[in-house]
Structures are given as structure tokens and as C-alpha cells.
Write an enzyme that holds these catalytic residues in place. Structure first.
Site, PDB file in Angstrom:
ATOM      1  N   GLU A 134      20.346 -14.563  -9.704  1.00  0.00           N
ATOM      2  CA  GLU A 134      19.683 -13.273  -9.925  1.00  0.00           C
ATOM      3  C   GLU A 134      19.186 -13.152 -11.369  1.00  0.00           C
ATOM      4  O   GLU A 134      18.090 -12.633 -11.610  1.00  0.00           O
ATOM      5  CB  GLU A 134      20.661 -12.135  -9.574  1.00  0.00           C
ATOM      6  CG  GLU A 134      20.211 -10.728  -9.932  1.00  0.00           C
ATOM      7  CD  GLU A 134      18.951 -10.239  -9.218  1.00  0.00           C
ATOM      8  OE1 GLU A 134      18.414 -10.957  -8.372  1.00  0.00           O
ATOM      9  OE2 GLU A 134      18.494  -9.127  -9.544  1.00  0.00           O
TER      10      GLU A 134
ATOM     11  N   LYS B 290      15.252 -12.480 -12.277  1.00  0.00           N
ATOM     12  CA  LYS B 290      14.765 -11.366 -13.113  1.00  0.00           C
ATOM     13  C   LYS B 290      13.808 -11.880 -14.182  1.00  0.00           C
ATOM     14  O   LYS B 290      12.761 -11.298 -14.439  1.00  0.00           O
ATOM     15  CB  LYS B 290      15.923 -10.626 -13.807  1.00  0.00           C
ATOM     16  CG  LYS B 290      16.766  -9.742 -12.928  1.00  0.00           C
ATOM     17  CD  LYS B 290      16.115  -8.449 -12.485  1.00  0.00           C
ATOM     18  CE  LYS B 290      15.403  -8.530 -11.192  1.00  0.00           C
ATOM     19  NZ  LYS B 290      16.020  -8.474  -9.941  1.00  0.00           N
TER      20      LYS B 290
ATOM     21  N   CYS C 283       0.817  -1.221   0.000  1.00  0.00           N
ATOM     22  CA  CYS C 283       0.000   0.000   0.000  1.00  0.00           C
ATOM     23  C   CYS C 283       0.845   1.263   0.000  1.00  0.00           C
ATOM     24  O   CYS C 283       1.903   1.322   0.617  1.00  0.00           O
ATOM     25  CB  CYS C 283      -0.887   0.045   1.231  1.00  0.00           C
ATOM     26  SG  CYS C 283      -1.834  -1.433   1.493  1.00  0.00           S
TER      27      CYS C 283
ATOM     28  N   ARG D  62       4.968   0.705  -5.839  1.00  0.00           N
ATOM     29  CA  ARG D  62       4.949  -0.207  -4.697  1.00  0.00           C
ATOM     30  C   ARG D  62       4.045  -1.415  -4.960  1.00  0.00           C
ATOM     31  O   ARG D  62       4.115  -2.402  -4.231  1.00  0.00           O
ATOM     32  CB  ARG D  62       4.445   0.534  -3.450  1.00  0.00           C
ATOM     33  CG  ARG D  62       5.369   1.637  -3.002  1.00  0.00           C
ATOM     34  CD  ARG D  62       4.744   2.483  -1.922  1.00  0.00           C
ATOM     35  NE  ARG D  62       4.660   1.817  -0.642  1.00  0.00           N
ATOM     36  CZ  ARG D  62       5.579   1.885   0.311  1.00  0.00           C
ATOM     37  NH1 ARG D  62       6.667   2.587   0.121  1.00  0.00           N
ATOM     38  NH2 ARG D  62       5.429   1.256   1.454  1.00  0.00           N
TER      39      ARG D  62
ATOM     40  N   GLU E 271      10.434 -13.026 -12.679  1.00  0.00           N
ATOM     41  CA  GLU E 271       9.633 -11.918 -12.164  1.00  0.00           C
ATOM     42  C   GLU E 271       8.915 -11.141 -13.244  1.00  0.00           C
ATOM     43  O   GLU E 271       7.755 -10.792 -13.097  1.00  0.00           O
ATOM     44  CB  GLU E 271      10.552 -10.894 -11.490  1.00  0.00           C
ATOM     45  CG  GLU E 271      10.965 -11.194 -10.122  1.00  0.00           C
ATOM     46  CD  GLU E 271      11.817 -10.044  -9.607  1.00  0.00           C
ATOM     47  OE1 GLU E 271      11.340  -9.340  -8.721  1.00  0.00           O
ATOM     48  OE2 GLU E 271      12.938  -9.841 -10.094  1.00  0.00           O
TER      49      GLU E 271
ATOM     50  N   HIS F 262      25.198 -33.235 -10.783  1.00  0.00           N
ATOM     51  CA  HIS F 262      24.500 -33.859  -9.654  1.00  0.00           C
ATOM     52  C   HIS F 262      22.982 -33.835  -9.846  1.00  0.00           C
ATOM     53  O   HIS F 262      22.237 -34.071  -8.900  1.00  0.00           O
ATOM     54  CB  HIS F 262      24.893 -33.158  -8.346  1.00  0.00           C
ATOM     55  CG  HIS F 262      26.363 -33.236  -8.067  1.00  0.00           C
ATOM     56  ND1 HIS F 262      26.974 -34.388  -7.665  1.00  0.00           N
ATOM     57  CD2 HIS F 262      27.349 -32.311  -8.200  1.00  0.00           C
ATOM     58  CE1 HIS F 262      28.277 -34.169  -7.527  1.00  0.00           C
ATOM     59  NE2 HIS F 262      28.529 -32.919  -7.850  1.00  0.00           N
TER      60      HIS F 262
ATOM     61  N   LYS G  67       6.593  -3.746  -4.598  1.00  0.00           N
ATOM     62  CA  LYS G  67       7.966  -3.269  -4.490  1.00  0.00           C
ATOM     63  C   LYS G  67       8.492  -3.408  -3.072  1.00  0.00           C
ATOM     64  O   LYS G  67       9.629  -3.785  -2.849  1.00  0.00           O
ATOM     65  CB  LYS G  67       8.013  -1.798  -4.935  1.00  0.00           C
ATOM     66  CG  LYS G  67       9.397  -1.174  -4.865  1.00  0.00           C
ATOM     67  CD  LYS G  67      10.301  -1.776  -5.911  1.00  0.00           C
ATOM     68  CE  LYS G  67      11.711  -1.236  -5.862  1.00  0.00           C
ATOM     69  NZ  LYS G  67      12.644  -2.128  -6.570  1.00  0.00           N
TER      70      LYS G  67
ATOM     71  N   TRP H 180      -3.048  -2.757  -1.538  1.00  0.00           N
ATOM     72  CA  TRP H 180      -2.585  -4.079  -1.961  1.00  0.00           C
ATOM     73  C   TRP H 180      -3.342  -5.053  -1.069  1.00  0.00           C
ATOM     74  O   TRP H 180      -3.094  -5.130   0.133  1.00  0.00           O
ATOM     75  CB  TRP H 180      -1.073  -4.165  -1.741  1.00  0.00           C
ATOM     76  CG  TRP H 180      -0.390  -5.269  -2.470  1.00  0.00           C
ATOM     77  CD1 TRP H 180      -0.021  -5.285  -3.781  1.00  0.00           C
ATOM     78  CD2 TRP H 180       0.059  -6.511  -1.914  1.00  0.00           C
ATOM     79  NE1 TRP H 180       0.624  -6.457  -4.072  1.00  0.00           N
ATOM     80  CE2 TRP H 180       0.683  -7.236  -2.949  1.00  0.00           C
ATOM     81  CE3 TRP H 180      -0.004  -7.083  -0.649  1.00  0.00           C
ATOM     82  CZ2 TRP H 180       1.244  -8.487  -2.765  1.00  0.00           C
ATOM     83  CZ3 TRP H 180       0.546  -8.343  -0.459  1.00  0.00           C
ATOM     84  CH2 TRP H 180       1.161  -9.029  -1.511  1.00  0.00           C
TER      85      TRP H 180
ATOM     86  N   ASN I 272      -2.041   0.989   5.931  1.00  0.00           N
ATOM     87  CA  ASN I 272      -1.091   0.055   5.320  1.00  0.00           C
ATOM     88  C   ASN I 272      -0.732  -0.961   6.396  1.00  0.00           C
ATOM     89  O   ASN I 272      -0.515  -0.579   7.543  1.00  0.00           O
ATOM     90  CB  ASN I 272       0.157   0.834   4.876  1.00  0.00           C
ATOM     91  CG  ASN I 272       1.233  -0.067   4.298  1.00  0.00           C
ATOM     92  OD1 ASN I 272       0.973  -1.222   3.990  1.00  0.00           O
ATOM     93  ND2 ASN I 272       2.431   0.462   4.139  1.00  0.00           N
ATOM     94  N   GLY I 273      -0.659  -2.246   6.039  1.00  0.00           N
ATOM     95  CA  GLY I 273      -0.271  -3.268   7.015  1.00  0.00           C
ATOM     96  C   GLY I 273      -1.398  -4.248   7.269  1.00  0.00           C
ATOM     97  O   GLY I 273      -2.358  -4.326   6.490  1.00  0.00           O
TER      98      GLY I 273
HETATM   99  C1  F6R Z   1      13.503  -8.693  -6.996  1.00  0.00           C
HETATM  100  C2  F6R Z   1      13.258  -7.843  -5.862  1.00  0.00           C
HETATM  101  C3  F6R Z   1      12.998  -8.483  -4.553  1.00  0.00           C
HETATM  102  C4  F6R Z   1      13.632  -7.671  -3.420  1.00  0.00           C
HETATM  103  C5  F6R Z   1      13.229  -8.246  -2.055  1.00  0.00           C
HETATM  104  C6  F6R Z   1      13.873  -7.468  -0.918  1.00  0.00           C
HETATM  105  O1  F6R Z   1      13.731  -7.956  -8.152  1.00  0.00           O
HETATM  106  O2  F6R Z   1      13.237  -6.644  -5.970  1.00  0.00           O
HETATM  107  O3  F6R Z   1      13.437  -9.808  -4.522  1.00  0.00           O
HETATM  108  O4  F6R Z   1      15.018  -7.679  -3.575  1.00  0.00           O
HETATM  109  O5  F6R Z   1      11.835  -8.187  -1.910  1.00  0.00           O
HETATM  110  O6  F6R Z   1      13.502  -6.118  -0.954  1.00  0.00           O
HETATM  111  P1  F6R Z   1      14.339  -5.032  -0.178  1.00  0.00           P
HETATM  112  O7  F6R Z   1      15.678  -4.935  -0.824  1.00  0.00           O
HETATM  113  O8  F6R Z   1      13.548  -3.764  -0.288  1.00  0.00           O
HETATM  114  O9  F6R Z   1      14.454  -5.512   1.244  1.00  0.00           O
END
Ligand code: F6R
Length: 621
Positions: free
Chosen positions: A490, A494, A2, A31, A497, A513, A616, A81, A107-108
Site C-alpha cells: 500500500e 500511494k 462520470c 470522481r 498514484e 529471491h 475515484k 470521464w 455514466n457507464g
Molecule cells: C488507491 C485506490 C484504489 C481503490 C480501488 C477500489 O488509492 O483508491 O486502488 O482502492 O479502486 O475502490 P473501492 O474501494 O471504491 O472499491
């Protein structure tokens, strides 16, 4: 998760409160959200005016165009959210009480909402939504009826709620006031001239002011046009910390790029350069930001545990290789959400390093608190000033990546890695593991990295061509070794996601393995090849891995260092990166993988900045 905006200003009613709320919500879109709403108050008007709509902000804007709201003096705005109740118009915030005189956004998650709801139902309160927020709205309403004061009402309710919350409230009888409370959920104050702001992060008001106040845990901010009063949940006045945001509104805009993610990938040379700035004192020694920890304590530590989630955890994984090599301290990587549930071995000689772009990730915050309860000191590596994790840490290294808007992390990742290198070098300096000139040599090598990242970006067109060509691919594998291993993980993350493609990252040595069974003719596999100038055995083992998968029909997409001709006979495609020390190479090898994921998602017509199901800032556990 949120997004929250609050505004109070205009001496006479105007469109500004609504404009500020909508503009702020637009900046908080990154977000992640599924509905949006606003509430306005004005002098002499009996009830709050509000509008809310499921879906994107444009739906709310269309609604407001069709049925405009009157001018106002204060506003609150929310992007939701969904947690309790589906994303619908009725469950969207704000929630009203007192016959429409009071509006609340949240929010929460209020964990004791069920019992509170029943308590209210027994009193005859009628609910219109399924949300936990509406419970808070009715409780604040009841307290307002008793006290006639919005701050006192908020305080009384904040003391009763369990879980996590940022709550904002306005009341029709107090058209010059917005009250916000926070518990384990972000809220910052923006300071204007004859106007003040509240936001879940500074992006909410960055178009209007860069001056801000950090709110601590369990605090309430009451903003009026010319004053901000902050109190704790017991009503004691507290002095919040003032800070100036070191970026402006233009940094949070697309600047001509087709997506925020594309812009943020392109921003990476700057993000790394900025993260390296101002790290030494007059004697040329490395320093930490906000250090509330004695150097003698840091000298005595015998173990580091990095806690983080997702991309930040992969940055932590890269940090392990560098810190262990430079400082000879064992480094463990722990997913923050696993940390406190496995009874970790933590003592006063353990240092926990928390890595987080947002500084608000609840899993990471809880790991920080658990570590501190066990006697460990915590250093955090965080991008967002005013957020909770750095405030609760014993020392901080801020990354200076600027605002990261796209949900998929890119520039924050390279900045986190850069900050972790700085931390490793700081320890090496403090504990005498490296000579001063050795540290300075690594710092010089680091300072050369932004230019090298730029070179990788400049070579990006071939990666984009391949990505477009692979638009119908249903699975991609990624292999790496040593620091290339977290980069493989990573790269796969990407792609999952933002392109919604099945992708897996493996340590190349693990192939035989099990994972090699996945290789069939045409299977695309990215391989990150370590420098042949490093440990040669590592390089030749990865070349053997490429041969093994090629022999089974894999299509090999190889990331290798300029001049490493040994890879060409076995590569269907090579993406070259400039030469650099092996430990620093993740700053380069990740870039083609980011470009690949973004372009493939774009070719599939997907929204790369707001991928489905993701938020986010993950402020719930
Ligand atoms: C992936 C991504 C997430 C964040 C994770 C931690 O692209 O952005 O995996 O890295 O949610 O978020 P932060 O860094 O804000 O603690």
C-alpha cells in the site's frame, strides 16, 4: 468516473437549478473527469439551454460567465470521464436530440452502441459526437415522439441498452421533470422540500439535503418538485429504501488543509473511532449491519474469500492475518477482476467478503454476483450508503469513514481494516473460537487505536521533511513481513498514484529471491519492522533484512515501534510508532507512508487529490 447531478424545484425560473448543478458537480470532481456540462429547462421555452466544455469545471464556469444561460426550473449536470471519443467540447455531455428539445447525460458504457448507432444512421439520424451517449439521446427522442412521456421513453430505451448506464434526461416540454435510469451504475435520489435531486452519489446534493432514497438495479426515478416515483424497467412502481446520510457538507470540504488527501489522512483517528461505534447489542455481543443471512449459515462456512481491488485489496490482505488467527478459517485474497475468470472453487460453505470504499467498483460488483451465482453468501465492507455492492450483499458492515474525496484512498483504508477486525471478532464470537473476555480485550485495544494514530500524525513533521528532501528520487522500495507486507504494498501504491514515482513493495523474506538485485548505493528503502514483543524470530529476521540492504548501500527508512532500539544501528532514519498488538499495527504503520507520499507529491507540485489517469470510483470493468 462520470459524475451526475439532477435537480428540479424552483416554481418560477431562477438561477437555483444551475447553481445546484454546478455546486453538485464541484463536489463530484473527486470522481475524476475530463469535461463538464449542464442543461436547463424552463416553462414556455422551446429548447433546452446547455453549455459544455472540455477540461476542468472552471472552464465551464468561465463559459457560463461569458455566455449566461437563462433562468430555469430544472437542470442536469455532468462531469465526463472519456470512454468513447476523446475528451473534447463536442463529446462532453449533455447530448441533445429533437432539435435541442431533449438533453441526456450518461455514466457507464453502452456495449451495443455500435449496432444501435448504425440502426439510427440507416434511419437518417445525424450524429455530432463520437459518444455512445448520443445514441441513447436519439433513441429516447424517438420513443418520446411515440409516447409523449419522458419516463416511458426512458423505460423503452433502458430495455434495449446493453452494458452499464446511469442516464438522466430532461425535455423542454416537461420543465418540472427529470428522469433517471440505472443499470449497473450508481444513482441516488435526494429529497428536498419542494425540490428533489438525483446524483451519482449523495455528495451531489449533500449541501441541500441529507434525506435520500436508494435506487435498486434496473429502476427509473421520475422526480418533480413535490414527488418522486420509482418504477422498474417493466413499469411497476417500487418502494425505494429511505436513508439519512450520516455526514454533512462540511465533512466533504478541505477544512483548512492544503488538500483533501491531507485532511483525510488527518481524519483517520475519527474514521477508525466512528467505524468502531455502535457495533454491539444490549448484551455486548458484536452485530452486523443489514444482515440478511442466517447465523447458522455463517457458522457452517469453511472458507472466506476476500474480493476487492487496489487499496481495498490490501486492506483485505491485512484482514486475512487477523481472521485466520482469531477464527481459524482459511482466508484467500482475490483481486476482484481476476476472481470470476479463474473458475474459483466456491460453494454454499464459502463466504465472500467484498471490500469497497465506493460500493460501486464494477470489478468487485461482478465478483459479488459471480460468487452468489455459485451459491456463496456475501458480506460486504463498504463506506458509501446507497451504493450497489451493499444492496446486493447478504450482510454489510458499513465503515463510517465519511466522504473520501481524494482519489488516493487513506481513511477508507484504515476504516476497512477496522471493519475487517470487527468481522473477524464477530466470527470468533459466533463460532466460539475466542472467549467473550478475549474478544472484549481486543475491542478495548482497538478502541485505543485512534489515539495512537493521532500520535503518529503528531510526529509527522520529520516524515514531511524527509519527503521534501527526497523530491528528486526516482525509485523507492518498501519491505514488510506478516501484516507489514500489505502495508509495504500500500505504501508503494500511494507513491505511484500521486507522486508518479516508481515504487515497489515486497515481502521482506522475498528479497534474497530476486529484488535484492535492485539495491544499489543510495536506493531508498522503507522497512516496516514488526514488534519485538511479538514473535521475536520475525523481528530479528527483518533486522537481518535491513542489514543486508544497508550493506549494499541502501538508504534505510525504518518504521519501528517505540522502544525498539535494535533497529537504530541499521537505520538512516527511524519513524517511530506507538506500541500496539502486532495484528492491529497496520493502522499505525501505514500513516507515515501516506504522509510521505502526499508530501513528496506536493513538493513536486502535483495535484494529489486528482492524480493523472485515475478516477475515484471505477464503475467500468
Ligand atoms: C488507491 C485506490 C484504489 C481503490 C480501488 C477500489 O488509492 O483508491 O486502488 O482502492 O479502486 O475502490 P473501492 O474501494 O471504491 O472499491
Amino acid at each position: 468516473m462520470c459524475g451526475i447531478v439532477g435537480y428540479v424545484g424552483s416554481a418560477t425560473p431562477s438561477t437555483r437549478p444551475l447553481d445546484v448543478a454546478l455546486e453538485g458537480l464541484g463536489r463530484l470532481e473527486y470522481r475524476g473527469y475530463d469535461s463538464a456540462g449542464v442543461a436547463l429547462v424552463a416553462p414556455g421555452v422551446d429548447t433546452v439551454h446547455s453549455a459544455k466544455k472540455a477540461g476542468k469545471l472552471v472552464n465551464l464556469r468561465n463559459e457560463l460567465e461569458a455566455s449566461p444561460l437563462p433562468h430555469a426550473t430544472a437542470s442536469i449536470g455532468h462531469t465526463r470521464w472519456a470512454t468513447h471519443g476523446a475528451p473534447s467540447d463536442v463529446n462532453a455531455h449533455p447530448h441533445l436530440a429533437l432539435g435541442g428539445k431533449l438533453a441526456v447525460i450518461h455514466n457507464g458504457i453502452i456495449e451495443n452502441f455500435f449496432s444501435l448507432r448504425h440502426e439510427l444512421l440507416d434511419m437518417g439520424v445525424e450524429f455530432v459526437s463520437e459518444t455512445d451517449t448520443e445514441v441513447a439521446a436519439h433513441l429516447i427522442a424517438q420513443q418520446y415522439e411515440i409516447t409523449g412521456d419522458l419516463t416511458a421513453a426512458m423505460r423503452a430505451v433502458a430495455q434495449r441498452l446493453e452494458g452499464t448506464f446511469t442516464l438522466l434526461a430532461v425535455h423542454a416540454d416537461a420543465p418540472d421533470t427529470v428522469v433517471g435510469a440505472r443499470h449497473d451504475s450508481p444513482l441516488v435520489v435526494g429529497l428536498g422540500d419542494g425540490e428533489n435531486f438525483l446524483g451519482s452519489d449523495v455528495a451531489a446534493f449533500i449541501a441541500h439535503t441529507r434525506e435520500a432514497l436508494e435506487l435498486g438495479q434496473d429502476q427509473i426515478a421520475t422526480i418533480t418538485p413535490n414527488a418522486v416515483v420509482v418504477t422498474d424497467f417493466d413499469g411497476q412502481v417500487v418502494q425505494p429504501k429511505h436513508f439519512t446520510v450520516d455526514w454533512d457538507a462540511s465533512a466533504a470540504e478541505k477544512g483548512g488543509f492544503w488538500s483533501f488527501m491531507a485532511k483525510e489522512i488527518a481524519d483517520q483517528p475519527q474514521a477508525v473511532a466512528d467505524t468502531l461505534l455502535g457495533r454491539t447489542n444490549e448484551s455486548g455481543d458484536l452485530i452486523l449491519d443489514d444482515a440478511r443471512i442466517d447465523e447458522s449459515v455463517l457458522r457452517s462456512i469453511d472458507k472466506i474469500i476476500v474480493v476487492a481491488c487496489g487499496t481495498a485489496a490490501y486492506a483485505g490482505h491485512v484482514a486475512k492475518y487477523a481472521i485466520e488467527h482469531w477464527c481459524r478459517i482459511p482466508v484467500e485474497i482475490e483481486l476482484a477482476h481476476e476472481f470470476r475468470y479463474r473458475d474459483p472453487i466456491v460453494s454454499a460453505r464459502t463466504l465472500v467478503v467484498a471490500m469497497s470504499q465506493s460500493g460501486e467498483t464494477m470489478d468487485t460488483l461482478m465478483a459479488v454476483r459471480h460468487a452468489q451465482e455459485q451459491g456463496a453468501k456475501v458480506i460486504s465492507i463498504v463506506n458509501t450508503h446507497g451504493s450497489t455492492i451493499p444492496r446486493e450483499s447478504d450482510a454489510v458492515i458499513y465503515t463510517h469513514a465519511g466522504p473520501e474525496v481524494a482519489v488516493a484512498s487513506t481513511k477508507a483504508f484504515v476504516s476497512q481494516i477496522t471493519a475487517a477486525y470487527l468481522l473477524g471478532l464477530y466470527f470468533a464470537q459466533l463460532r466460539g473460537n475466542m472467549f467473550r473476555d478475549e474478544i472484549h480485550t481486543v475491542l478495548e485495544e482497538l478502541r485505543a487505536m485512534p489515539q495512537k494514530i493521532q500520535e503518529v500524525l503528531d510526529r509527522g513533521e520529520r516524515v514531511r521533511e524527509i519527503a521534501r528532501w527526497m523530491v528528486d528520487t526516482s525509485s523507492v522500495l518498501f519491505l514488510g513481513r506478516h501484516v507489514g507486507y500489505p502495508i509495504a504494498l500500500e505504501g508503494a501504491l500511494k507513491l505511484k498514484e500521486i507522486a508518479y514515482i516508481h515504487a515497489e513493495g515486497f515481502a521482506a523474506g522475498e528479497l534474497k529471491h530476486g529484488p535484492i538485485a535492485l539495491i544499489e548505493p543510495g536506493q531508498p528503502v522503507f522497512v516496516i519492522v514488526p514488534s519485538p514483543r511479538g514473535r521475536n524470530s520475525l523481528h530479528s529476521k527483518v533486522i537481518s533484512n535491513i542489514q543486508e540492504i544497508r550493506a549494499r548501500g541502501a538508504r534505510t527508512l525504518v518504521i519501528a515501534e517505540d522502544g525498539d532500539e535494535a533497529v537504530t544501528p541499521f537505520a538512516d532514519e527511524v519513524f517511530w510508532v506507538p506500541q500496539c498488538p502486532t495484528l492491529l499495527s497496520p493502522l499505525l504503520t501505514i500513516v507515515p507512508l501516506q504522509i510521505f507520499a502526499a508530501e513528496l507529491a506536493r513538493a513536486k507540485g502535483l495535484d494529489v487529490d486528482q492524480p493523472r489517469n485515475l478516477a475515484k470510483s471505477v464503475t467500468v470493468e
